[in-house]
Each structure stands twice: as C-alpha cells, then as structure tokens.
Write an enzyme that holds these catalytic residues in place. Structure first.
Site, PDB file in Angstrom:
ATOM      1  N   LYS A 105       0.728  -1.223   0.045  1.00 59.18           N
ATOM      2  CA  LYS A 105      -0.089   0.111   0.116  1.00 59.18           C
ATOM      3  C   LYS A 105       0.765   1.177   0.151  1.00 59.18           C
ATOM      4  O   LYS A 105       0.407   2.355  -0.705  1.00 59.18           O
ATOM      5  CB  LYS A 105      -0.832   0.032   1.389  1.00 59.18           C
ATOM      6  CG  LYS A 105      -1.554   1.343   1.681  1.00 59.18           C
ATOM      7  CD  LYS A 105      -2.497   1.276   2.837  1.00 59.18           C
ATOM      8  CE  LYS A 105      -1.773   1.748   4.071  1.00 59.18           C
ATOM      9  NZ  LYS A 105      -1.574   2.990   4.178  1.00 59.18           N
ATOM     10  N   ASN A 106       1.673   1.337   0.834  1.00 57.79           N
ATOM     11  CA  ASN A 106       2.629   2.470   1.102  1.00 57.79           C
ATOM     12  C   ASN A 106       3.497   2.996  -0.023  1.00 57.79           C
ATOM     13  O   ASN A 106       4.150   3.755   0.126  1.00 57.79           O
ATOM     14  CB  ASN A 106       3.317   2.552   2.420  1.00 57.79           C
ATOM     15  CG  ASN A 106       2.310   2.785   3.595  1.00 57.79           C
ATOM     16  OD1 ASN A 106       1.110   3.034   3.317  1.00 57.79           O
ATOM     17  ND2 ASN A 106       2.846   2.693   4.798  1.00 57.79           N
ATOM     18  N   CYS A 138      -5.923  12.509  13.064  1.00 54.65           N
ATOM     19  CA  CYS A 138      -6.382  11.148  12.905  1.00 54.65           C
ATOM     20  C   CYS A 138      -6.076  10.341  14.151  1.00 54.65           C
ATOM     21  O   CYS A 138      -5.659  10.863  15.146  1.00 54.65           O
ATOM     22  CB  CYS A 138      -5.787  10.524  11.667  1.00 54.65           C
ATOM     23  SG  CYS A 138      -4.009  10.093  12.237  1.00 54.65           S
ATOM     24  N   ARG A 145      -0.436  14.516  13.035  1.00 58.75           N
ATOM     25  CA  ARG A 145      -0.027  14.486  11.837  1.00 58.75           C
ATOM     26  C   ARG A 145      -0.136  15.468  10.932  1.00 58.75           C
ATOM     27  O   ARG A 145      -0.667  15.393   9.897  1.00 58.75           O
ATOM     28  CB  ARG A 145      -0.509  13.059  11.355  1.00 58.75           C
ATOM     29  CG  ARG A 145      -0.424  11.983  12.134  1.00 58.75           C
ATOM     30  CD  ARG A 145      -0.873  10.752  11.318  1.00 58.75           C
ATOM     31  NE  ARG A 145      -0.059  10.004  10.388  1.00 58.75           N
ATOM     32  CZ  ARG A 145      -0.338   8.995   9.659  1.00 58.75           C
ATOM     33  NH1 ARG A 145      -1.445   8.321   9.854  1.00 58.75           N
ATOM     34  NH2 ARG A 145       0.342   8.642   8.786  1.00 58.75           N
ATOM     35  N   ASP A 187       4.324   0.933  11.942  1.00 60.69           N
ATOM     36  CA  ASP A 187       3.375  -0.002  11.321  1.00 60.69           C
ATOM     37  C   ASP A 187       3.313  -1.330  11.790  1.00 60.69           C
ATOM     38  O   ASP A 187       2.375  -1.873  11.703  1.00 60.69           O
ATOM     39  CB  ASP A 187       3.491   0.191   9.893  1.00 60.69           C
ATOM     40  CG  ASP A 187       3.152   1.455   9.460  1.00 60.69           C
ATOM     41  OD1 ASP A 187       2.626   2.231  10.259  1.00 60.69           O
ATOM     42  OD2 ASP A 187       3.056   1.811   8.280  1.00 60.69           O
ATOM     43  N   ARG A 219      -8.866  -0.796   4.526  1.00 62.44           N
ATOM     44  CA  ARG A 219      -7.981   0.477   3.855  1.00 62.44           C
ATOM     45  C   ARG A 219      -6.662  -0.228   3.558  1.00 62.44           C
ATOM     46  O   ARG A 219      -6.241   0.323   2.571  1.00 62.44           O
ATOM     47  CB  ARG A 219      -7.879   1.570   4.971  1.00 62.44           C
ATOM     48  CG  ARG A 219      -9.204   2.325   5.317  1.00 62.44           C
ATOM     49  CD  ARG A 219      -8.914   3.326   6.003  1.00 62.44           C
ATOM     50  NE  ARG A 219      -7.756   4.255   5.413  1.00 62.44           N
ATOM     51  CZ  ARG A 219      -6.957   4.927   6.124  1.00 62.44           C
ATOM     52  NH1 ARG A 219      -7.137   5.419   7.514  1.00 62.44           N
ATOM     53  NH2 ARG A 219      -5.694   5.467   5.469  1.00 62.44           N
TER      54      ARG A 219
HETATM   55  C1  UD1 Z   1       3.905   7.268   6.456  1.00 65.51           C
HETATM   56  C2  UD1 Z   1       3.123   5.917   6.355  1.00 65.51           C
HETATM   57  C3  UD1 Z   1       2.697   5.351   7.531  1.00 65.51           C
HETATM   58  C4  UD1 Z   1       3.572   5.126   8.713  1.00 65.51           C
HETATM   59  C5  UD1 Z   1       4.597   6.532   8.800  1.00 65.51           C
HETATM   60  C6  UD1 Z   1       5.798   6.372   9.610  1.00 65.51           C
HETATM   61  C7  UD1 Z   1       2.390   6.243   3.980  1.00 65.51           C
HETATM   62  C8  UD1 Z   1       1.349   6.479   3.194  1.00 65.51           C
HETATM   63  N1  UD1 Z   1       2.077   6.027   5.199  1.00 65.51           N
HETATM   64  O1  UD1 Z   1       3.176   8.036   6.879  1.00 65.51           O
HETATM   65  O2  UD1 Z   1       1.898   3.872   7.225  1.00 65.51           O
HETATM   66  O3  UD1 Z   1       3.234   4.761   9.855  1.00 65.51           O
HETATM   67  O4  UD1 Z   1       5.006   6.990   7.720  1.00 65.51           O
HETATM   68  O5  UD1 Z   1       6.506   5.416   9.145  1.00 65.51           O
HETATM   69  O6  UD1 Z   1       3.404   6.100   3.358  1.00 65.51           O
HETATM   70  N2  UD1 Z   1       5.330  15.082  11.000  1.00 65.51           N
HETATM   71  C9  UD1 Z   1       5.334  16.304  11.042  1.00 65.51           C
HETATM   72  N3  UD1 Z   1       5.079  17.277  10.022  1.00 65.51           N
HETATM   73  C10 UD1 Z   1       5.241  16.828   8.769  1.00 65.51           C
HETATM   74  C11 UD1 Z   1       5.148  15.376   8.579  1.00 65.51           C
HETATM   75  C12 UD1 Z   1       5.457  14.618   9.517  1.00 65.51           C
HETATM   76  O7  UD1 Z   1       5.524  16.768  12.135  1.00 65.51           O
HETATM   77  O8  UD1 Z   1       5.072  17.864   7.965  1.00 65.51           O
HETATM   78  C13 UD1 Z   1       5.743  14.013  11.852  1.00 65.51           C
HETATM   79  C14 UD1 Z   1       4.512  13.294  12.062  1.00 65.51           C
HETATM   80  O9  UD1 Z   1       3.449  13.878  12.753  1.00 65.51           O
HETATM   81  C15 UD1 Z   1       5.018  11.916  12.870  1.00 65.51           C
HETATM   82  C16 UD1 Z   1       6.423  11.944  12.191  1.00 65.51           C
HETATM   83  O10 UD1 Z   1       6.499  13.452  11.554  1.00 65.51           O
HETATM   84  O11 UD1 Z   1       5.207  12.201  13.968  1.00 65.51           O
HETATM   85  C17 UD1 Z   1       6.713  10.876  10.750  1.00 65.51           C
HETATM   86  O12 UD1 Z   1       5.669  11.051  10.020  1.00 65.51           O
HETATM   87  P1  UD1 Z   1       5.686  10.490   8.476  1.00 65.51           P
HETATM   88  O13 UD1 Z   1       6.700   9.769   8.246  1.00 65.51           O
HETATM   89  O14 UD1 Z   1       5.681  11.697   7.894  1.00 65.51           O
HETATM   90  O15 UD1 Z   1       4.246   9.826   8.360  1.00 65.51           O
HETATM   91  P2  UD1 Z   1       3.487   9.693   7.131  1.00 65.51           P
HETATM   92  O16 UD1 Z   1       4.398   9.939   5.999  1.00 65.51           O
HETATM   93  O17 UD1 Z   1       2.233  10.673   7.055  1.00 65.51           O
END
Ligand code: UD1
Length: 419
Positions: free
Chosen positions: A22-23, A116, A121, A306, A398
């Site tokens: 998925k990711n 969420c 996030r 995850d 999902r």
């Molecule tokens: C992706 C994965 C999700 C996984 C996560 C961490 C997808 C579609 N989803 O989510 O399954 O659990 O990586 O491995 O690939 N953050 C900020 N600001 C930002 C972006 C991130 O503060 O602009 C924080 C987030 O709140 C979190 C951390 O950074 O605490 C890591 O998040 P991130 O790696 O961005 O997660 P996703 O990419 O949303």
C-alpha cells in the site's frame, strides 16, 4: 458494516502470498501526475485506500483504471489540480499529490488532512520544503493553495529535521521536474521511498542516494510513460509472521521482501520464533513459549511503527514483561485498552507500554480504531480461547488485502459477517 468473527486457539498452518505494498503504491499512483502519458502499475492489491487514490486522480480529470492486479493511470490531460476535503479526510496520504501537481501544473489546491486516530500528523514539513523550492503557499478555507514561481519549481537544499516518509516522497516527486538540482538531507530511508524512486527512474527521472538519508534529484523536462511492478508489503508480511507466531503455528509465506524486514525478523527471532528464508519465501515456525522482548519504534531501518500494535499483541502472551516505546506517533496505543479486554496485562506511561505476559487470553468483542490496531486485535483473537468479534473492520480493509481470507487460508477459524 462488516464484522470479523474469530474462534481462537487454532495453530496456523499452510501457505499465503504477500500482496503489493500500500505505502509504495500510493506514491506510485501520485507519480502518474508527473508523467507525460500512461503509467502502468502491477502488483496492485484490493485496498480501500488505493480505490480512494484512484477516485482522487479521476476527480482531477485523469484516467485511473484499476483492473485486478493492474492499474493504468493517465493524468496527462488533468483538468482540476484539486484534492477535496471529502477525499483527504478519509485518506491522509492524499497529500502526496501536492508535490507532483506543483511540479507539473504549477498550482495545487489540497485540503489539509486534520488529525487522525494516531496523532496530529501535520504536513508542515512538506509545505516548508516546497516553499524553499520557490512555491508560494497560502491557506484558504482549510485548503493549502500552492503556486510554483514563474518558470516552475527550482532545485533547493532541503533538510528534514524530522524524518518524514510521505514528505520525502512528495519532495522527491516535485524535484524530478524542477529546474536544477535538489538535495534532500534527513531523508526517509524506508523501502517504499526507494521503490518510488525506482519507478521515477523508470520514467526518466534523475535520482541518486535513495535509501540513504541524502537523496539527490536533478530536474528533467518531462517524465515518460512506463510500467512498474510494486514491491510486496513488508507490513502485511510482518503481520502474517506475527499471526503464525501468536497462534503457535507454522506458515510458509511467499513473496516476502526480506531485506525490508530485518528489524522485524530480529525481534521475532528474539521472541523465540524460527524464521527460515529461502529465495523470496519465508517459513515461520512457532510452538515454543514466546519470549518477552522490548522494542522501540524508529524510522527505517529501525523497528517500524506500523508493526508496533501487532508486535504488542504477540507480547501479550510473552514469558515476562516487554517494554514497547513508540517514538513516531504520539497516540498510537489505541489498541491497548481493547487488548486488555481480552485479559492482556498492559499498562501505559506516556509513550511507553509495559506488557506483562499472561498465560491465556480469552475472546471478547472488540472495536477496531485504526488500520494496524485492527490487525493487532485479530492477532490477539487468534491466540485467545473462545470467540471474539471485531467490529469497524473498514479500518482493516483500507490497508490489508482481505487479511481475514489470508488467515482463513492458513487454517484460522475466522469469518466475515455483515452486521
Ligand atoms: C508514513 C506511512 C505510515 C507510517 C509512517 C511512519 C504512508 C502512506 N504512510 O506516514 O504508514 O506509519 O510513514 O513510518 O506511507 N510530521 C510532522 N510534520 C510533517 C510530516 C510529519 O510533524 O510535515 C511528523 C508526524 O506527525 C510523525 C512523524 O513526523 O510524528 C513521522 O511521520 P511521517 O513519516 O511523515 O508519516 P507519514 O508519511 O504520514
């Protein structure tokens, strides 16, 4: 609404094949926006999130045909660079269209995702990085309104203070069509980032360093049509390993991305479960006592957040106490109170859970709260004595390609019923 019924206590036995990731497929679908013609993707699982992404691309005026394991996407005549709230609120990864839209169309209007179940996030890091490529970002009615400068996005040096997976993917995609060189430091090293980079390379992008924390992208004028086979889902594989382990059974998993699972293999082995690798197959053999093991979630190559909930389910029947620390998301322990309803002994302190192993779980009704939490409840139900009922399984659908059917093919007594 569907429910899943599980009659626990049956050791798993049999074979299952791991589906596409998925990711990785979510960003791969977003890369179609950058492409000057059709993009064909293979190894597509049946997932609600992928259907949502296809709808989003169609909403923008593109073609997104999903046919079995194949997707054919053509966004070359996109008419509306908008990701509406109705879609983004159901799937945060919709924000992956932001970078590609800005790079190819010079503008984008993408709803902010909001919170969420597992935490706030935000996407502030994506926005800040796009600004350093010259984009102008405004907020209007809950939407990010982004515009590229005249002549398009320009290459930049970008440093992510926090490792962000979709942030790295968003910026890498945006940079493929920018003017000049972009260097991303503090980049995510997740296998899904590497797979996305490889698909972009197949389309003619110039990228190096993917898989390290410094990714270098030299902008090109256009990306051409391509076909790409997505990597298998390491988290689905990890979930099936945990299922075999918690049931005390044996399973042969096919199509397993071993290299992406090193941290998980290491902890599963420490817990006393045998893993035998052969080509892309994995034989999981459990049966002895489960040893309690501590984990701390980390960005790749550390233990993946995850897999935290599923590993916690396994630790509920450990021989001692296990300390599980979640460092990525602030609220990713929604499964704890549900697991305790089965007789697990888990206490929480901030971002740490102490899981004291119990001799026996007993089945109960449970409610799924998010994608990976749903899987952990099903795993615990496999080990529990007596029947369990898991409601709100739309969370599960999902991101898992009919996990219940795969577990049933491994001999689990599990079935899906309509409410
Ligand atoms: C992706 C994965 C999700 C996984 C996560 C961490 C997808 C579609 N989803 O989510 O399954 O659990 O990586 O491995 O690939 N953050 C900020 N600001 C930002 C972006 C991130 O503060 O602009 C924080 C987030 O709140 C979190 C951390 O950074 O605490 C890591 O998040 P991130 O790696 O961005 O997660 P996703 O990419 O949303």
């Amino acid at each position: 609404m569907d429910k899943i019924l599980v009659e626990g206590g049956q050791p798993l036995s049999g074979e299952a094949k791991v589906s596409g990731a998925k990711n990785t497929i979510l960003p791969l679908m977003a890369t179609a926006i950058l492409c000057d013609g059709p993009l064909i993707l293979g190894n597509i699982p049946r997932l609600k999130d992928l259907v949502t992404m296809a709808r989003l691309l169609q909403h923008m005026g593109g073609r997104a045909d999903m046919d079995g394991e194949r997707a054919e996407l053509d966004l070359s005549s996109l008419t509306s660079p908008v990701a509406p709230y109705e879609v983004v609120k159901t799937m945060r990864a919709s924000s992956l269209v932001l970078g590609p839209l800005l790079a190819r169309h010079g503008e984008a209007r993408v709803s902010l995702p909001g919170g969420c179940a597992i935490g706030a996030r935000p996407i502030d890091l994506h926005l800040k990085a796009l600004e350093s490529m010259g984009a102008r970002i405004d907020l209007d009615g809950g939407y990010v309104v982004a515009r590229a400068p005249a002549g398009g996005l320009k290459g930049a040096r970008i440093h992510f203070e926090t490792v962000t997976v979709t942030g790295t993917e968003n910026l890498m995609m945006a940079a493929t069509l920018a003017r000049g060189r972009t260097v991303i430091t503090g980049a995510a090293r997740e296998p899904e980032v590497v797979d996305t980079a490889q698909a972009l390379l197949a389309m003619g992008a110039r990228i190096s360093g993917h898989g390290t924390d410094e990714v270098i992208i030299d902008g090109v004028d256009l990306l051409r049509p391509a076909s790409y086979w997505a990597m298998p889902d390491r988290i689905e594989a990890g979930t099936l390993i945990a299922a075999a382990a918690i049931s005390g059974g044996e399973a042969l998993l096919r199509g397993v991305p071993h290299a992406a699972l090193e941290a998980v293999y290491s902890k599963i082995r420490e817990a006393g479960v045998e893993l035998h690798e052969d080509d892309d197959n994995l034989l999981v053999k459990a049966g002895g006592p489960i040893r309690s093991v501590n984990i701390v979630t980390q960005p790749h190559p550390g233990f993946p957040t995850d897999m935290q909930a599923q590993f916690m389910a396994l630790m509920t029947i450990g021989d001692k106490a296990s300390i599980i620390t979640e460092t990525i998301f602030e609220n990713r322990f929604m499964h704890v109170s549900e697991l305790n309803r089965l007789g697990a002994d888990i206490t929480m302190e901030g971002r740490t859970a102490v899981v004291s192993g119990v001799r026996r779980l007993s089945g109960a009704p449970m409610m799924a709260t998010d994608l990976r939490a749903s899987a952990s409840l099903i795993l615990a139900a496999l080990a529990a004595h007596g029947p369990s009922e898991i409601s709100r399984v739309y969370h599960l659908d999902r991101g898992y390609d009919r996990l219940d059917e795969k577990l049933a093919s491994l001999g689990a007594r599990i079935k899906r019923v309509k409410d």
